[in-house]
Design a protein around this motif. Structure first.
Motif, mmCIF file in Angstrom:
data_model
loop_
_atom_site.group_PDB
_atom_site.id
_atom_site.type_symbol
_atom_site.label_atom_id
_atom_site.label_comp_id
_atom_site.label_asym_id
_atom_site.label_seq_id
_atom_site.Cartn_x
_atom_site.Cartn_y
_atom_site.Cartn_z
ATOM 1 N N TRP A 86 -54.146 49.291 -70.241
ATOM 2 C CA TRP A 86 -53.710 48.419 -69.718
ATOM 3 C C TRP A 86 -53.763 49.050 -68.135
ATOM 4 N N MET A 121 -53.294 37.663 -70.373
ATOM 5 C CA MET A 121 -53.888 38.985 -70.226
ATOM 6 C C MET A 121 -54.178 39.113 -72.011
ATOM 7 N N SER A 134 -48.707 37.535 -65.283
ATOM 8 C CA SER A 134 -50.407 37.747 -65.305
ATOM 9 C C SER A 134 -50.102 39.209 -66.995
ATOM 10 N N VAL A 135 -49.635 39.373 -67.147
ATOM 11 C CA VAL A 135 -49.554 40.816 -68.248
ATOM 12 C C VAL A 135 -49.820 39.298 -69.744
ATOM 13 N N ILE A 160 -62.576 41.034 -69.762
ATOM 14 C CA ILE A 160 -61.639 42.056 -70.606
ATOM 15 C C ILE A 160 -62.579 43.935 -69.543
ATOM 16 N N LEU A 210 -57.549 37.419 -73.702
ATOM 17 C CA LEU A 210 -58.570 38.028 -73.139
ATOM 18 C C LEU A 210 -60.463 38.450 -73.587
ATOM 19 N N PHE A 228 -54.324 35.839 -62.798
ATOM 20 C CA PHE A 228 -54.994 36.308 -63.642
ATOM 21 C C PHE A 228 -56.539 36.695 -64.034
ATOM 22 N N LEU A 229 -56.643 37.763 -64.540
ATOM 23 C CA LEU A 229 -58.077 38.474 -64.864
ATOM 24 C C LEU A 229 -59.021 37.411 -65.545
ATOM 25 N N SER A 247 -57.655 42.687 -78.534
ATOM 26 C CA SER A 247 -56.654 42.182 -77.440
ATOM 27 C C SER A 247 -56.183 42.883 -77.371
ATOM 28 N N TYR A 248 -55.445 42.627 -76.059
ATOM 29 C CA TYR A 248 -54.283 42.603 -75.225
ATOM 30 C C TYR A 248 -53.271 42.490 -75.430
ATOM 31 N N ASN A 250 -61.848 46.578 -64.965
ATOM 32 C CA ASN A 250 -61.411 47.910 -65.537
ATOM 33 C C ASN A 250 -62.438 49.186 -65.504
ATOM 34 N N PRO A 269 -56.332 47.236 -64.868
ATOM 35 C CA PRO A 269 -55.949 46.115 -64.525
ATOM 36 C C PRO A 269 -54.166 46.215 -64.005
#
Length: 391
Positions: A120, A59, A55-56, A9, A62, A5-6, A91-92, A12, A123
């Motif tokens: 995208w 995101m 994981s995506v 945000i 974030l 997990f990142l 937000s992603y 990058n 990350p």
């Protein structure tokens, strides 16, 4: 096995945010597709795509914090307040990323509005890299060994008296390794370390983020305005957004030879310098020095940022050649953040197709100064070479 997990945000590369800012202003309706390329033929274990998907998906949670927004406002005055407000609300959207796996191969495609999907690439690559080592149960050097190795590297660069940047987010071994590297560089690199392209780590260490734009900026312009006009209009649009700020130019999207034929006196004076990303760095430096001299510009007033697979030996050779001829700095990526006793990954995520406003989908091309770094279909590459007069 747990996904990765990142934590921010801003984890990058800075040029993703500077390009996003420009895309919002100039191309808000453009759409794009990016694709993952497994250059190193790496083998992904069963279940890898599922972990990457988790994981995506995470995101999406974030958000830009108030402290992060304040940091960008303080250090990056050329980013409009309206953009910072946009980023605070951004937000992603995981539905823009399509991940599949067949056997040991994974396929990753990103599609959507350019102003959204542009964040995208970096990350995602960082996640793929970290999960690759984790799922294959590959053991890295311990923390003390990594810090010791990084210290020895920055000590060497200190002795050269050169400016060093950390460019290693996209192919890092892991977030934790990048933490160790940046802590060590900041502690022992006062003579040479000037910062990182990773905005999160720049903020943590109270430094200004470093970067300008990437190949995709020029590749999109070629799709909308044609190969012959891509370099010139790309630079004009960058100037339209940033004036004289963020003035390091990437030269090799359609070969450096073509670029310098179009890099006129106005642009040569306006932009602070150029970035080297492929081909022989000494030959490149000589071309740059010759170009500025031909334009009646003192090369010592300009700079080259070298960023192509660097290590100490390459940096020393380049530094010896450029010393007292032109200003220089060195962006070092994998050699900092993935030198942990394991083979580093060789992968990219590249822009594949674009759909400019009121146009159809079309493939894009990059003609690097190294043939094996060209991207695009054979037909599109051949067309680009024909239009640009490249044999």
């Amino acid at each position: 096995m747990e996904p990765t997990f990142l934590k921010s945000i801003l984890d990058n590369d800075f040029y993703k945010f500077t390009m996003q800012h420009a895309v919002i202003k100039l191309f808000p309706r453009a759409k794009v597709r990016y694709a993952f390329i497994n250059r190193g033929k790496h083998i992904f274990p069963p279940g890898f795509a599922g972990l990457l998907q988790k994981s995506v998906d995470a995101m999406a949670n974030l958000r830009l914090t108030k402290d992060e927004k304040h940091y960008l406002y303080h250090y990056c005055s050329y980013l409009d307040p309206t953009y910072l407000d946009f980023l605070q609300g951004y937000s992603y959207d995981p539905s823009e990323v399509h991940i599949t796996q067949e056997g040991s191969e994974i396929k990753v495609v990103i599609e959507g509005f350019w102003y959204r999907t542009i964040l995208w690439e970096v990350p995602l690559m960082a996640l793929i890299s970290e999960l690759f080592y984790k799922t294959n149960l590959l053991i890295r050097l311990n923390d003390e060994a990594i810090k010791s190795l990084t210290k020895s590297k920055i000590d060497n660069y200190n002795s050269l008296g050169v400016s060093i940047l950390e460019f290693g987010t996209r192919r890092r071994h892991s977030y934790d390794v990048q933490v160790l590297v940046n802590e060590t560089l900041n502690t022992f690199g006062s003579q040479s370390f000037i910062g990182t392209s990773n905005v999160h780590f720049a903020m943590v260490n109270n430094k200004r983020p470093l970067g300008t734009h990437a190949h995709e900026w020029f590749m999109f312009h070629a799709a909308q305005f044609g190969f012959k006009m891509a370099n010139l209009i790309s630079l004009e649009n960058w100037t339209k957004v940033y004036g004289g700020d963020l003035g390091i130019v990437l030269t090799d999207t359609y070969t450096t030879e073509i670029f310098f034929n179009q890099f006129d006196k106005k642009c040569s004076k306006l932009f602070d310098g150029v970035r080297h990303d492929s081909g022989d760095p000494i030959e490149f430096a000589q071309k740059v020095i010759t170009h500025y001299t031909k334009m009646g510009i003192d090369p010592k007033s300009k700079a080259i940022v070298f960023s192509d697979s660097l290590n100490f030996e390459k940096v020393k050779a380049i530094s010896d050649f450029c010393k007292d001829k032109i200003k220089m700095s060195f962006g070092i990526g994998t050699n900092f953040t993935n030198d942990v006793g394991l083979p580093a990954m060789n992968m990219v995520i590249k822009l594949n197709d674009t759909k400019p406003d009121n146009m159809h989908w079309q493939g894009v091309v990059k003609l690097s100064d190294e043939k094996n770094k060209n991207t695009g279909t054979p037909e599109m590459i051949a067309l680009a070479k024909q239009v640009l007069g490249i044999k």
